[in-house]
Design a protein around this motif. Sequence first.
Motif, PDB file in Angstrom:
ATOM      1  N   GLN A  21      12.362 -18.005  -4.434  1.00 21.91           N
ATOM      2  CA  GLN A  21      11.867 -19.305  -4.880  1.00 21.91           C
ATOM      3  C   GLN A  21      11.783 -20.314  -3.737  1.00 21.91           C
ATOM      4  OE1 GLN A  21      13.063 -20.534  -9.139  1.00 21.91           O
ATOM      5  NE2 GLN A  21      14.629 -19.035  -8.575  1.00 21.91           N
ATOM      6  N   CYS A  22      12.349 -19.960  -2.576  1.00 20.96           N
ATOM      7  CA  CYS A  22      12.182 -20.801  -1.390  1.00 20.96           C
ATOM      8  C   CYS A  22      10.853 -20.551  -0.684  1.00 20.96           C
ATOM      9  CB  CYS A  22      13.329 -20.559  -0.415  1.00 20.96           C
ATOM     10  SG  CYS A  22      14.959 -21.021  -1.043  1.00 20.96           S
ATOM     11  N   GLN A  23      10.218 -19.435  -0.975  1.00 20.18           N
ATOM     12  CA  GLN A  23       8.986 -19.071  -0.278  1.00 20.18           C
ATOM     13  C   GLN A  23       7.851 -20.085  -0.485  1.00 20.18           C
ATOM     14  OE1 GLN A  23       8.444 -16.837   1.941  1.00 20.18           O
ATOM     15  NE2 GLN A  23       6.215 -17.029   2.079  1.00 20.18           N
ATOM     16  N   PRO A  24       7.605 -20.590  -1.701  1.00 19.08           N
ATOM     17  CA  PRO A  24       6.547 -21.591  -1.865  1.00 19.08           C
ATOM     18  C   PRO A  24       6.890 -22.947  -1.242  1.00 19.08           C
ATOM     19  CG  PRO A  24       7.035 -20.474  -3.943  1.00 19.08           C
ATOM     20  CD  PRO A  24       8.134 -20.127  -3.008  1.00 19.08           C
ATOM     21  N   GLU A  25       8.172 -23.201  -0.967  1.00 22.08           N
ATOM     22  CA  GLU A  25       8.649 -24.488  -0.429  1.00 22.08           C
ATOM     23  C   GLU A  25       8.279 -25.626  -1.367  1.00 22.08           C
ATOM     24  OE1 GLU A  25       7.462 -24.982   3.656  1.00 22.08           O
ATOM     25  OE2 GLU A  25       8.628 -23.243   4.301  1.00 22.08           O
ATOM     26  N   ALA A  26       8.478 -25.395  -2.650  1.00 19.79           N
ATOM     27  CA  ALA A  26       8.109 -26.392  -3.659  1.00 19.79           C
ATOM     28  C   ALA A  26       9.270 -26.744  -4.587  1.00 19.79           C
ATOM     29  CB  ALA A  26       6.909 -25.901  -4.465  1.00 19.79           C
ATOM     30  N   GLY A  27      10.500 -26.487  -4.161  1.00 20.99           N
ATOM     31  CA  GLY A  27      11.651 -26.999  -4.883  1.00 20.99           C
ATOM     32  C   GLY A  27      12.270 -26.069  -5.905  1.00 20.99           C
ATOM     33  N   ASP A  28      13.181 -26.658  -6.682  1.00 21.57           N
ATOM     34  CA  ASP A  28      14.053 -25.917  -7.588  1.00 21.57           C
ATOM     35  C   ASP A  28      13.306 -25.341  -8.783  1.00 21.57           C
ATOM     36  OD1 ASP A  28      15.995 -26.830  -5.896  1.00 21.57           O
ATOM     37  OD2 ASP A  28      16.720 -28.396  -7.236  1.00 21.57           O
ATOM     38  N   GLU A  53      -2.808 -14.410 -13.309  1.00 23.77           N
ATOM     39  CA  GLU A  53      -3.305 -13.454 -12.313  1.00 23.77           C
ATOM     40  C   GLU A  53      -2.355 -13.305 -11.129  1.00 23.77           C
ATOM     41  OE1 GLU A  53      -7.031 -15.250 -11.377  1.00 23.77           O
ATOM     42  OE2 GLU A  53      -8.055 -14.408 -13.128  1.00 23.77           O
ATOM     43  N   PHE A  54      -1.596 -14.347 -10.834  1.00 19.46           N
ATOM     44  CA  PHE A  54      -0.654 -14.330  -9.713  1.00 19.46           C
ATOM     45  C   PHE A  54       0.632 -14.967 -10.215  1.00 19.46           C
ATOM     46  CE2 PHE A  54       1.385 -15.157  -5.749  1.00 19.46           C
ATOM     47  CZ  PHE A  54       0.784 -14.359  -4.786  1.00 19.46           C
ATOM     48  N   GLY A  55       1.559 -14.132 -10.646  1.00 21.37           N
ATOM     49  CA  GLY A  55       2.794 -14.629 -11.239  1.00 21.37           C
ATOM     50  C   GLY A  55       3.942 -14.653 -10.258  1.00 21.37           C
ATOM     51  N   PHE A  56       5.144 -14.856 -10.788  1.00 23.57           N
ATOM     52  CA  PHE A  56       6.289 -14.941  -9.880  1.00 23.57           C
ATOM     53  C   PHE A  56       6.562 -13.602  -9.198  1.00 23.57           C
ATOM     54  CE2 PHE A  56      10.766 -14.976  -8.674  1.00 23.57           C
ATOM     55  CZ  PHE A  56      10.736 -16.052  -7.808  1.00 23.57           C
ATOM     56  N   LYS A  57       6.314 -12.514  -9.885  1.00 24.38           N
ATOM     57  CA  LYS A  57       6.485 -11.203  -9.244  1.00 24.38           C
ATOM     58  C   LYS A  57       5.651 -11.126  -7.968  1.00 24.38           C
ATOM     59  CE  LYS A  57       2.767  -8.778 -11.664  1.00 24.38           C
ATOM     60  NZ  LYS A  57       2.017 -10.044 -11.800  1.00 24.38           N
ATOM     61  N   ASP A  58       4.473 -11.775  -7.986  1.00 20.79           N
ATOM     62  CA  ASP A  58       3.597 -11.762  -6.820  1.00 20.79           C
ATOM     63  C   ASP A  58       4.099 -12.710  -5.732  1.00 20.79           C
ATOM     64  OD1 ASP A  58       1.407 -10.022  -8.012  1.00 20.79           O
ATOM     65  OD2 ASP A  58       1.522 -11.652  -9.479  1.00 20.79           O
ATOM     66  N   VAL A  59       4.767 -13.798  -6.139  1.00 24.48           N
ATOM     67  CA  VAL A  59       5.419 -14.666  -5.157  1.00 24.48           C
ATOM     68  C   VAL A  59       6.473 -13.863  -4.400  1.00 24.48           C
ATOM     69  CG1 VAL A  59       6.881 -16.702  -4.837  1.00 24.48           C
ATOM     70  CG2 VAL A  59       4.988 -16.781  -6.483  1.00 24.48           C
ATOM     71  N   ILE A  60       7.237 -13.063  -5.127  1.00 21.18           N
ATOM     72  CA  ILE A  60       8.239 -12.203  -4.488  1.00 21.18           C
ATOM     73  C   ILE A  60       7.588 -11.313  -3.431  1.00 21.18           C
ATOM     74  CG2 ILE A  60       9.812 -10.263  -4.866  1.00 21.18           C
ATOM     75  CD1 ILE A  60      10.421 -11.456  -7.636  1.00 21.18           C
ATOM     76  N   ASN A  61       6.418 -10.809  -3.734  1.00 19.38           N
ATOM     77  CA  ASN A  61       5.727  -9.907  -2.813  1.00 19.38           C
ATOM     78  C   ASN A  61       5.314 -10.598  -1.515  1.00 19.38           C
ATOM     79  OD1 ASN A  61       4.562  -7.325  -2.197  1.00 19.38           O
ATOM     80  ND2 ASN A  61       2.549  -8.188  -2.620  1.00 19.38           N
ATOM     81  N   THR A  62       5.159 -11.932  -1.545  1.00 14.69           N
ATOM     82  CA  THR A  62       4.788 -12.674  -0.329  1.00 14.69           C
ATOM     83  C   THR A  62       5.999 -13.035   0.522  1.00 14.69           C
ATOM     84  OG1 THR A  62       4.950 -14.910  -1.305  1.00 14.69           O
ATOM     85  CG2 THR A  62       2.864 -13.719  -1.605  1.00 14.69           C
ATOM     86  N   TRP A  63       7.197 -12.853  -0.023  1.00 16.54           N
ATOM     87  CA  TRP A  63       8.427 -13.264   0.663  1.00 16.54           C
ATOM     88  C   TRP A  63       8.857 -12.168   1.643  1.00 16.54           C
ATOM     89  CZ3 TRP A  63      13.929 -12.339  -1.299  1.00 16.54           C
ATOM     90  CH2 TRP A  63      14.860 -13.028  -0.508  1.00 16.54           C
TER      91      TRP A  63
END
Length: 549
Positions: free
Chosen positions: A69-76, A102-112
């Motif tokens: 959740q730190c990857q987007p740098e958009a807070g808590d 289309e791009f969920g949190f699982k996909d955010v994890i993939n960018t980390w």
Amino acid sequence: MNRRNALKLGMTALAGLYLSPLLGRSILLKSEPYELGPFEPSWESLEKYKVPDWFRDAKFGMWAHWGPQCQPEAGDWYGRGMYEEGSRQYNFHLQKYGHPSEFGFKDVINTWKADKWAPDELVNLYKDSGAKYFMAMANHHDNLDLYDSQYQPQWNSTRVGPQIDIIKGWEKAARKAGLPFAVSVHAAHAWNWFDTSKGADKNGPFAGISYDGTLTKADGSGKWWDGLDPQDLYAQNHPISGKPSGDSSVHSQWDWADGASIPSSEYCEKFYNRTIDLIEKYNPDMLYFDDTALPLWPISDAGLRIAAHLYNKSLKKNKTVQAVITGKILTEQQRKALVWDIEKGQSNQIEPLPWQTDTCIGNWHYDRDVYTKKQYKSAKTVIHTLIDVVSKNGNLMLNIPIRGDGSIDEQELQIVKEIGQWMKANGRSIYGTRPWKIFGEGPQQASTGKLKAQGFNEGQGKPYSAEDFRFAQKDNQLFVTVMDWPEKGVVYIKTLGSEAGYYTKAIKKIRLVSTGEKLQFAQHKEYLEVKFPADKPQGSFANVLEIFS
């Protein structure tokens, strides 16, 4: 068979009948055994616990509240907020990543990828700043285990995201630095916390299209997550709460009340197994739980079994219990069994038992806006908090938000260094101390806010001034901290007047701890008068006086 023997039977078998008396049903599950010993999984047994001296003496710890959740740098709470239509994080997500269907949190994890993470460097920095123990986040409400997790084998940091064992890296760094190692565990709440992930927009071109929290393993064919089941992450294959949590009322359901959907036995037991696995692999000295009392209490005894396991394991290894477990919103009995943790807040009195406040200099998860707007807490604010907490029998656990790549920014680095400068000069008045007869004196006390829920009363009082004092003692030596520099060159401490009744010995010498300089003073009936030097030392926002009799 009584409950105690039934629990022992169920928990000492690697596979067998797990009896859940709190949920009123039995189910065949594989359960990790918990260490047997004098501590049993009940509050009556756990209240025999005594807080170890290492924790009481340490006073100051640093926390890496770091994950995907730190990857987007958009807070808590990004993993929840990105699914709340119209919210700041939802709008941010649309612009940066696309629609959450289309791009969920699982996909955010993939960018980390955590490609700039240097655990030794960060832990040594925190140690140099004065921290006496270090804590790393093992999982958050986003349900991703940040370690080689036997019971979360698909959604952990060795399998997805950076594909490294984060907790192993932190643990090695902490052990190398000689610091007690703590882990924070938050994942018990994913059951309801992620309920926004199976919602849908009410307006616009995506209205009515489900977000990705409804996806299953079968939907991953040909995608990067082919073979992975999103439900093992989102844990949403169940009815939502009878009173849906909406955008914010998940807070009122934190203790599984107020209409919350109640987790299944399988979910509770999986959490238990994941946590026992964490303990067995990394041997933490401390467990921090982001829960009312213990995880899944009162709907499950999973947290009680975890606590009994850790205490018995520590007792067996050390001959005395050296482990620490923290919990929030505790009853009087529960405060004997655990260390009471107050989130972003402070007690307004000396507590009879050791406690801890946890706070951060920005947001819990890294937030680029806080950096851009230069809104971090100053070193002065952190030190004032520490001094106040210590005077009331507490510890401070401080989070320095970490970017997704594993680094901290230059503003944070400067704050950490300033904290270290003050601690090097004045740490004797912090480490190993105990509360004095009263915690303080001065006008700031009257303005402090009351605790709410987990805490949340920090920053509500007036700023400290040179008329505010905090007391602590060590080896019968009294330390008095003047909470700002007296511009008039003198302070008057009523508590230490010869007829105040608190300090009954004759005062022979007073020394400014940071410089070692002896100060002129006069003890009157109504107050102690202390004259300060003309030149301010570094860190003069908090000035410690050592009183000699």
